[in-house]
Design an enzyme around this catalytic site. Structure first.
Site, PDB file in Angstrom:
ATOM      1  CG  ASP B 104      63.004 144.802  37.959  1.00  0.00           C
ATOM      2  OD1 ASP B 104      63.832 144.461  38.836  1.00  0.00           O
ATOM      3  OD2 ASP B 104      63.276 145.618  37.057  1.00  0.00           O
ATOM      4  CD  GLU B 169      69.106 145.858  36.429  1.00  0.00           C
ATOM      5  OE1 GLU B 169      70.191 146.285  35.973  1.00  0.00           O
ATOM      6  OE2 GLU B 169      68.267 145.296  35.717  1.00  0.00           O
TER       7      GLU B 169
END
Lengths: 423, 423
Positions: B104, B169
């Site tokens: 991400d 994350e």
């Protein structure tokens, strides 16, 4: 007919109190926020006609107005925002008087904060409720009642009475400026703004500013690599406080500000900055209001704040390279004032003493009104005095006490007869 | 085959540099912001299969995850956000290793601030550009290259290699938590976050907070009748500074923080308050990030900020009656760490010395990573080390130097062989 006996005047007012509250209620229901004052102004025009006045309704505009150095409005289209002036010509030989009231009201804010609708115009417990009740339709009602009482009791005034119902006061007074430019001037003026029955021969001006305070972005975990615009904004706010102290120290011996902790405050009303909890913010914007003393020049006050901000550079290197960007925006109100010994003051204070059987409180207003434009642009000596309560203005559940409206009406009636003269 | 000669490894990497840059470019073009990581994860799965790995693709969820005390995400639906893990089983008898990279990327912000599209994946001047280049697809590429080089050169590792490409994350690590809960554990882990080739055996944790600071409204012209929430917020910020000093004084002798001005900062990243320039503001909201030291308990750190806020009441009566409302919201990252003498550190620092012909810098990270979850929840000793540049992460025109990607790949390859062992 000569002057009516005081108890006759009082009785007339008492007998018409309910009708007056009903009219105020209708004025409130007309919900005259900026841009939609037309309905309320039609009620005012109808009332003026009923008082036998010549009525002048017009939509302000034109280069004279828009290019005037004191024109201040976010709008240039006033199609649904006419001004209305009613004139009752005197029999001659007397002093003329303007009573100036603004018909525009500030937005009500969140409906949920109001016990009843902001536009309920609810009448109860001796009060009338709703946006504009205290600021300043209730004050305008006092003036209307005074003129109506004298008219009904057959009093013939020597000087002209000019009732000006203007728009745009809450945005900086372009309605009053337009009225002055249209030729409405007089030997004196009352403005029944919510002074809490205190007499304000002098009025504080004010202007809005916006400051952009810079920083340098960094990750919050290494915030020492950045420069926080929030911490810089604190330095700016402290600098503003220093200037505020300096400016107010000059007014320490001013009798009209006796006992006022900060006569002309510089208020920081808004702050916004940063976009992410874990980033060092690189921009903070402050918005505020600078009070201008009654005898002070707006340009001088502006310069003082500008110079104060440039002093920051001498204290802190960051500001030498990233000076605060100061912008004057939005509304402004000219300060104004007349001497305490002005005959208009005598007329009003004498009337107050008679009606209230007490010495009036005389102060400088803590906020701006259309009085600055009337005195500085129109050359019309102006006093602010009205029945509304400052603390209720601009807040939810705004109201006015009808008792104060009637007292103010009686005071206005006596002052009008004294000022204009009676046949 | 035993270990390849170093120059063979170096040559392989040099010959595959352009192809690697091309793969990174494709990863960037997949624009894997939170909620749309699927396309990038398919590229990762394809790459894992190409390396001869067993591939496990799954969408995280379930009560074990959602009810876990360390689950932290604004989302509960991860349908287009699968995790992908590739496992290369060792021949036995060696230590296993996870290399964990998040797929991400944070949103690109305003397009106008970028010279090229954030999703250009432009390759030029020895760099690859675009959102995620440095944080952390470039780091993940180093690990992929290392494993691919060893695979191509016929190296047989004794221990398992587990490449985990996780989501979430940037929102607090639920992808890594899900991977741990699915059973992915190992004897050690590397996380190639953008450490600028510095080795982080210990990682700072962090958590976000929001503070509501109250005031009492008044008109700006009588600001002395109100209480400014902005001025109260300044007191709160000063109190936060005091706590920050106290907390960091404790870390003064910590060698991994040597020379760092503020090891665990408390950053105030956002401020907002007030609604009108000429009103005294009655509410200011602050948002910030509290750093948590590698050895510190999150709950202890939380309590310290809460207690610090309650101390304000002793200093100022206003805060006794209107305490700061403190709320922990949004993302948080557990701190983590291993000892400097851990064998995983030896494997990495030895490799660094060989490749860079210099002593590595060893520090504690100034920000959180998935390492806290791996060590504290997974019990996996973790070191953070990667080729990206912190200052490029989360900002416009993000890029990565391919030279650093290749250096890190070579270091990882040597460290993997040392850690996992070679047949």
């Amino acid at each position: 007919m000569v002057k009516p006996e005081r108890k006759v005047l009082k009785q007339w007012l008492a007998e018409h109190a309910d009708e007056a509250a009903g009219f105020l209620s209708r004025l409130i229901k007309a919900a005259s926020t900026a841009g939609r004052e037309k309905e309320a102004q039609e009620l005012m025009a109808e009332k003026f006609r009923h008082l036998g006045m010549a009525v002048d309704t017009w939509v302000q505009g034109g280069d004279d107005l828009f290019n005037h150095p004191h024109f201040c409005s976010p709008r240039t289209d006033f199609i649904d925002s006419p001004n209305v002036v009613g004139t009752l010509q005197g029999t001659g030989g007397g002093r003329s008087l303007i009573i100036n009231g603004h018909i525009d009201v500030v937005p009500p804010g969140e409906d949920a904060a109001w016990e009843r609708s902001p536009w309920s115009g609810y009448v109860g417990d001796g009060r009338v409720y709703g946006r504009g009740a205290t600021d300043m339709k209730g004050g305008t009602l006092s003036a209307l009642l005074a003129v109506e009482a004298l008219h009904s009791l057959g009093v013939k005034l020597k000087g002209d009475i000019i009732l000006a119902s203007v728009v745009e006061e809450e945005s900086g007074g372009s309605g009053t400026l337009a009225s002055i430019l249209r030729g409405y001037k007089a030997d004196g003026a009352f403005i029944p703004e919510p002074s809490e029955m205190v007499i304000y021969p002098q009025q504080q001006g004010s202007m809005w500013f916006r400051m952009a305070v810079k920083g340098r972005v960094a990750h919050g975990g290494t915030r020492y690599l950045g420069v926080s615009a929030i911490e810089n904004a604190i330095l700016v706010i402290n600098q503003v406080r220093e200037l505020e102290q300096e400016r107010n120290a000059r007014l320490a011996d001013e009798p009209l500000y006796h006992g006022v902790p900060i006569p002309v405050p510089i208020n920081i009303g808004k702050i916004a900055g940063g976009s992410w909890p874990s980033s060092v913010p690189d921009l903070v914007t402050l918005e505020g209001r600078m009070g201008v003393a009654p005898g002070e020049n707006m340009a001088d006050a502006r310069r003082e704040l500008e110079q104060s901000m440039s002093l920051l550079g001498a204290k802190d290197e960051w500001f030498r390279e990233h000076p605060v960007q100061l912008e004057w925006f939005g509304a402004r109100w000219l300060p104004g004032g007349i001497g305490l010994d002005h005959p208009l003051m005598n007329a009003l204070t004498d009337a107050y003493r008679l009606v209230k059987n007490a010495k009036p409180e005389i102060k400088a207003s803590p906020w701006g009104t259309d009085g600055g434009l009337l005195t500085q642009v129109g050359g019309v000596p102006t006093v602010v005095f009205g029945p509304g309560v400052t603390a209720a203005a601009h807040y939810p559940n705004e109201y006015i006490e009808m008792k104060n409206v009637l007292d103010a009406a009686e005071i206005f009636a006596l002052a009008i007869m004294e000022w204009c003269g009676v046949e």
